[in-house]
Write an enzyme that holds these catalytic residues in place. Structure first.
Site, PDB file in Angstrom:
ATOM      1  N   GLU A   1      -9.600 -10.469  -7.928  1.00  0.00           N
ATOM      2  CA  GLU A   1      -8.639  -9.379  -7.708  1.00  0.00           C
ATOM      3  C   GLU A   1      -7.423  -9.499  -8.627  1.00  0.00           C
ATOM      4  O   GLU A   1      -6.901  -8.493  -9.110  1.00  0.00           O
ATOM      5  CB  GLU A   1      -8.219  -9.363  -6.240  1.00  0.00           C
ATOM      6  CG  GLU A   1      -9.377  -8.956  -5.320  1.00  0.00           C
ATOM      7  CD  GLU A   1      -9.001  -8.900  -3.846  1.00  0.00           C
ATOM      8  OE1 GLU A   1      -7.843  -9.238  -3.492  1.00  0.00           O
ATOM      9  OE2 GLU A   1      -9.868  -8.514  -3.043  1.00  0.00           O
TER      10      GLU A   1
ATOM     11  N   TYR B   1     -12.494  -1.566  -4.133  1.00  0.00           N
ATOM     12  CA  TYR B   1     -13.064  -1.680  -2.788  1.00  0.00           C
ATOM     13  C   TYR B   1     -14.589  -1.535  -2.784  1.00  0.00           C
ATOM     14  O   TYR B   1     -15.169  -1.202  -1.746  1.00  0.00           O
ATOM     15  CB  TYR B   1     -12.411  -0.655  -1.853  1.00  0.00           C
ATOM     16  CG  TYR B   1     -11.050  -1.098  -1.346  1.00  0.00           C
ATOM     17  CD1 TYR B   1     -10.924  -2.207  -0.502  1.00  0.00           C
ATOM     18  CD2 TYR B   1      -9.895  -0.407  -1.689  1.00  0.00           C
ATOM     19  CE1 TYR B   1      -9.679  -2.619  -0.027  1.00  0.00           C
ATOM     20  CE2 TYR B   1      -8.645  -0.818  -1.222  1.00  0.00           C
ATOM     21  CZ  TYR B   1      -8.548  -1.924  -0.384  1.00  0.00           C
ATOM     22  OH  TYR B   1      -7.321  -2.322   0.092  1.00  0.00           O
TER      23      TYR B   1
ATOM     24  N   HIS C   1      -2.318  -5.267   1.532  1.00  0.00           N
ATOM     25  CA  HIS C   1      -3.611  -5.923   1.277  1.00  0.00           C
ATOM     26  C   HIS C   1      -3.355  -7.380   0.908  1.00  0.00           C
ATOM     27  O   HIS C   1      -2.378  -7.693   0.238  1.00  0.00           O
ATOM     28  CB  HIS C   1      -4.334  -5.234   0.103  1.00  0.00           C
ATOM     29  CG  HIS C   1      -5.497  -6.023  -0.431  1.00  0.00           C
ATOM     30  ND1 HIS C   1      -6.750  -5.953   0.128  1.00  0.00           N
ATOM     31  CD2 HIS C   1      -5.585  -6.938  -1.443  1.00  0.00           C
ATOM     32  CE1 HIS C   1      -7.561  -6.786  -0.532  1.00  0.00           C
ATOM     33  NE2 HIS C   1      -6.877  -7.389  -1.490  1.00  0.00           N
TER      34      HIS C   1
ATOM     35  N   ASN D   1      -2.343   0.399   6.771  1.00  0.00           N
ATOM     36  CA  ASN D   1      -1.867  -0.836   7.387  1.00  0.00           C
ATOM     37  C   ASN D   1      -0.962  -1.667   6.457  1.00  0.00           C
ATOM     38  O   ASN D   1      -0.958  -2.890   6.507  1.00  0.00           O
ATOM     39  CB  ASN D   1      -3.054  -1.657   7.907  1.00  0.00           C
ATOM     40  CG  ASN D   1      -4.044  -2.006   6.799  1.00  0.00           C
ATOM     41  OD1 ASN D   1      -3.823  -1.680   5.644  1.00  0.00           O
ATOM     42  ND2 ASN D   1      -5.113  -2.682   7.156  1.00  0.00           N
TER      43      ASN D   1
ATOM     44  N   LYS E   1       0.813  -1.222   0.000  1.00  0.00           N
ATOM     45  CA  LYS E   1       0.000   0.000   0.000  1.00  0.00           C
ATOM     46  C   LYS E   1       0.849   1.277   0.000  1.00  0.00           C
ATOM     47  O   LYS E   1       2.050   1.228   0.282  1.00  0.00           O
ATOM     48  CB  LYS E   1      -0.956  -0.051   1.199  1.00  0.00           C
ATOM     49  CG  LYS E   1      -2.018  -1.157   1.083  1.00  0.00           C
ATOM     50  CD  LYS E   1      -2.993  -1.089   2.254  1.00  0.00           C
ATOM     51  CE  LYS E   1      -4.139  -2.063   2.087  1.00  0.00           C
ATOM     52  NZ  LYS E   1      -5.110  -1.948   3.218  1.00  0.00           N
TER      53      LYS E   1
END
Ligand code: GDP
Length: 139
Positions: free
Chosen positions: A127, A50, A116, A113, A10
């Protein structure tokens, strides 16, 4: 059986120069990288990726964050790929993630965080197809 999962390193990780450290951890855990690219997610792409979280209160912030800078997307392969990557990542909130997990080490908040990972085999397929064509993947 060997199967595949999708990871995104990320924007917070890329900004802080943690991509190399994180991908090293992933390879050390036995994953083969079957496809990888560095991209800037457009706002619309982040929204689509998302879409399942559309109704959640954090959706707008999440989309903004994911489009805030470059990310690495990678298709990974190993035995039990989805479960193993989720274990290596740790809990969504880095404060609650087990010691030694990627999120415990590199994540800074429940939103930012670090990484993913797909949450099921079915979503992994969707995905991976979101970012890669079959011809871009090589075991
Ligand atoms: P994951 O499967 O562990 O990534 O967690 P989820 O699918 O529940 O959430 C997707 C992503 O949304 C997370 O990885 C975080 O980046 C973000 N997120 C999850 N929960 C929250 C929250 O309560 N607040 C904010 N701001 N972001 C969140």
């Amino acid at each position: 059986m060997a199967n595949r999962t999708l990871t995104i390193i990320k924007p917070d990780s890329v900004r802080k120069g943690n991509f190399g450290k994180i991908i090293t951890r992933i390879e050390a855990d036995g994953f083969t990288i079957v496809g990888i690219k560095k991209i800037g997610l457009a706002q619309k792409q982040a929204e689509a990726f998302y879409a399942v979280h559309r109704e959640r209160p954090f959706y707008r912030d999440l989309v903004k964050y994911m489009a805030s800078g470059p990310v690495y997307v990678a298709a990974l392969q190993r035995e039990d790929a989805v479960t193993r990557l989720r274990k290596l990542m740790g809990a969504t909130d880095p404060k609650k993630a087990d010691k030694g997990t990627i999120r415990a080490e590199f994540g800074e908040s429940i939103e930012q965080n670090a990484i993913h990972g797909s949450d099921s085999d079915d979503n992994a397929k969707i995905e991976i197809a979101f970012f890669f064509s079959e011809s871009e993947l090589t075991a």
